[in-house]
Design an enzyme around this catalytic site. Structure first.
Site, PDB file in Angstrom:
ATOM      1  N   SER A 189       0.800  -1.232   0.000  1.00 27.24           N
ATOM      2  CA  SER A 189       0.000   0.000   0.000  1.00 27.24           C
ATOM      3  C   SER A 189       0.830   1.278   0.000  1.00 27.24           C
ATOM      4  O   SER A 189       0.260   2.360  -0.181  1.00 27.24           O
ATOM      5  CB  SER A 189      -0.964   0.006   1.186  1.00 27.24           C
ATOM      6  OG  SER A 189      -2.075  -0.787   0.870  1.00 27.24           O
ATOM      7  N   LYS A 223       0.185   3.385  -2.917  1.00 30.56           N
ATOM      8  CA  LYS A 223      -1.095   4.076  -3.156  1.00 30.56           C
ATOM      9  C   LYS A 223      -0.964   5.595  -3.296  1.00 30.56           C
ATOM     10  O   LYS A 223      -1.554   6.170  -4.219  1.00 30.56           O
ATOM     11  CB  LYS A 223      -2.115   3.701  -2.069  1.00 30.56           C
ATOM     12  CG  LYS A 223      -2.617   2.258  -2.226  1.00 30.56           C
ATOM     13  CD  LYS A 223      -3.522   1.847  -1.069  1.00 30.56           C
ATOM     14  CE  LYS A 223      -4.004   0.406  -1.240  1.00 30.56           C
ATOM     15  NZ  LYS A 223      -4.701  -0.096  -0.038  1.00 30.56           N
ATOM     16  N   VAL A 225       1.281  -3.726   3.955  1.00 34.34           N
ATOM     17  CA  VAL A 225       1.249  -4.998   4.682  1.00 34.34           C
ATOM     18  C   VAL A 225       2.546  -5.807   4.576  1.00 34.34           C
ATOM     19  O   VAL A 225       2.703  -6.806   5.246  1.00 34.34           O
ATOM     20  CB  VAL A 225       0.062  -5.898   4.253  1.00 34.34           C
ATOM     21  CG1 VAL A 225      -1.250  -5.357   4.767  1.00 34.34           C
ATOM     22  CG2 VAL A 225       0.036  -6.117   2.753  1.00 34.34           C
TER      23      VAL A 225
HETATM   24  N1  GLU Z   1      -1.853  -5.642  -2.098  1.00 30.91           N
HETATM   25  C1  GLU Z   1      -2.457  -5.534  -0.812  1.00 30.91           C
HETATM   26  C2  GLU Z   1      -3.954  -5.766  -0.911  1.00 30.91           C
HETATM   27  O1  GLU Z   1      -4.561  -5.280  -1.809  1.00 30.91           O
HETATM   28  C3  GLU Z   1      -2.139  -4.195  -0.235  1.00 30.91           C
HETATM   29  C4  GLU Z   1      -2.654  -4.042   1.151  1.00 30.91           C
HETATM   30  C5  GLU Z   1      -1.860  -3.102   2.011  1.00 30.91           C
HETATM   31  O2  GLU Z   1      -0.632  -3.026   1.944  1.00 30.91           O
HETATM   32  O3  GLU Z   1      -2.520  -2.414   2.796  1.00 30.91           O
HETATM   33  O4  GLU Z   1      -4.540  -6.442  -0.133  1.00 30.91           O
END
Ligand code: GLU
Length: 311
Positions: free
Chosen positions: A64, A67, A259
């Protein structure tokens, strides 16, 4: 202001390397293979100086932490009005993969939850899946200061287990919030999460945002200056999962956590901070990462609302 930064990082590394609470994420099977003891803290000042303590060779995926960077690219591609209308900027007390907000109005609450990030990925330009990925990869490279590379194993692992994100994406399509080929957008989202980095590169990405959109090492602009404030606000309000309010209260700098155990934090006009340690707490934030950022903020009065001058 940052007198003694390097010895402070070394002391924090020593203080928290024994903090073993939390556990490595397992819902993406490949992430479960991470060595839980790896730990690195890195900073990059806006003058280009940087240093890292601990496992500076440890590699991980952005997850994330990608993002805010993809939000930036969506802002440059589609413009502020469209992005904000489609993704929202409201904080959420729900988990990052929550469906809340989608069922009634078909809109995510903000671009830091998965639904919002799938929307921002859907806005990225390009003719084909590969072309869109290549443009995204090049843009991420500008933040990292090196060629961004896909971690194929993590990408494949998440692709095979992304039922919930797939459901979110189809719900978004059914409400008209995303248009076009859902599988293409989902694939791009999974790839952005599977871009590899080390902790210094993570700090460099944060420093690029701290430096008004220009990577302080390479001098390359990654995002137009006019969008940096948008990104930092969204990070401050929503970057740390459902711990975001407490983070704003205690640490008080824009940040994003992933995560994989990564945290990138931005001290505007001063520096970027990267921490990697894969053991996560109940909210999904790196336990050592959180402890380091709290201590750094207190030590150097980094909270953006703190008006005292540091010792
Ligand atoms: N690729 C992970 C998901 O979509 C990212 C989640 C995260 O890092 O918060 O679940």
């Amino acid at each position: 202001m940052l007198h003694d930064l390097e010895p402070t990082l070394e002391a924090l590394y020593e203080r928290y390397r024994g903090l073993n609470t939390g556990s490595v994420a397992t819902y993406i099977p490949e992430l479960a293979k991470a060595d839980p003891d790896r730990f690195c803290i890195a900073v990059r000042l806006v003058d280009g100086t940087g240093f890292a303590v601990g496992d500076s060779d440890a590699r991980f995926t952005l997850q994330s932490c990608s993002k805010p960077l993809i939000l930036a690219q969506a802002l440059m591609t589609a413009g502020r009005e469209i992005v904000i209308a489609l993704t929202g900027v409201e904080p959420t007390g729900n988990s990052f993969s929550s469906m809340v907000g989608l069922d009634q109005v078909g809109k995510p609450l903000n671009p830091m939850v998965n639904a919002g990030a799938i929307v921002t990925a859907s806005l990225l330009a390009g003719r084909t899946r590969e072309d869109r990925f290549e443009r995204m990869r090049r843009n991420l490279s500008a933040y990292l200061g090196t060629e961004a590379e896909l971690d194929e194993a993590v990408y494949e692992s998440e692709r095979r287990t992304s039922d919930r994100n797939r459901a979110l994406a189809y719900l978004l399509k059914s409400k008209g919030t995303i248009e076009g080929d859902v599988e293409d957008h989902l694939d791009l989202y999974i790839r952005q999460c599977a871009i590899g980095a080390d902790t210094q590169q993570l700090a460099d990405a944060a420093a690029t945002l701290a430096n008004n959109g220009v990577n302080p090492v390479t001098g390359q602009r990654a995002v137009d200056a006019e969008f940096v404030q948008d990104i930092l606000v969204v990070m401050l309000m929503n970057g740390m999962y459902n711990y975001a309010g407490r983070w704003a209260y205690e640490v008080g700098i824009p940040a994003k956590s992933g995560v994989s155990g990564a945290i990138m934090a931005v001290v505007p006009g001063v520096m970027g901070i990267g921490v990697y340690s894969p053991r996560l707490d109940e909210y999904g934030n790196s336990t050592r990462g959180l402890a380091v950022c709290q201590a750094l903020s207190r030590r150097f009065n980094l909270h953006i609302l703190d008006q005292r001058t540091p010792d």
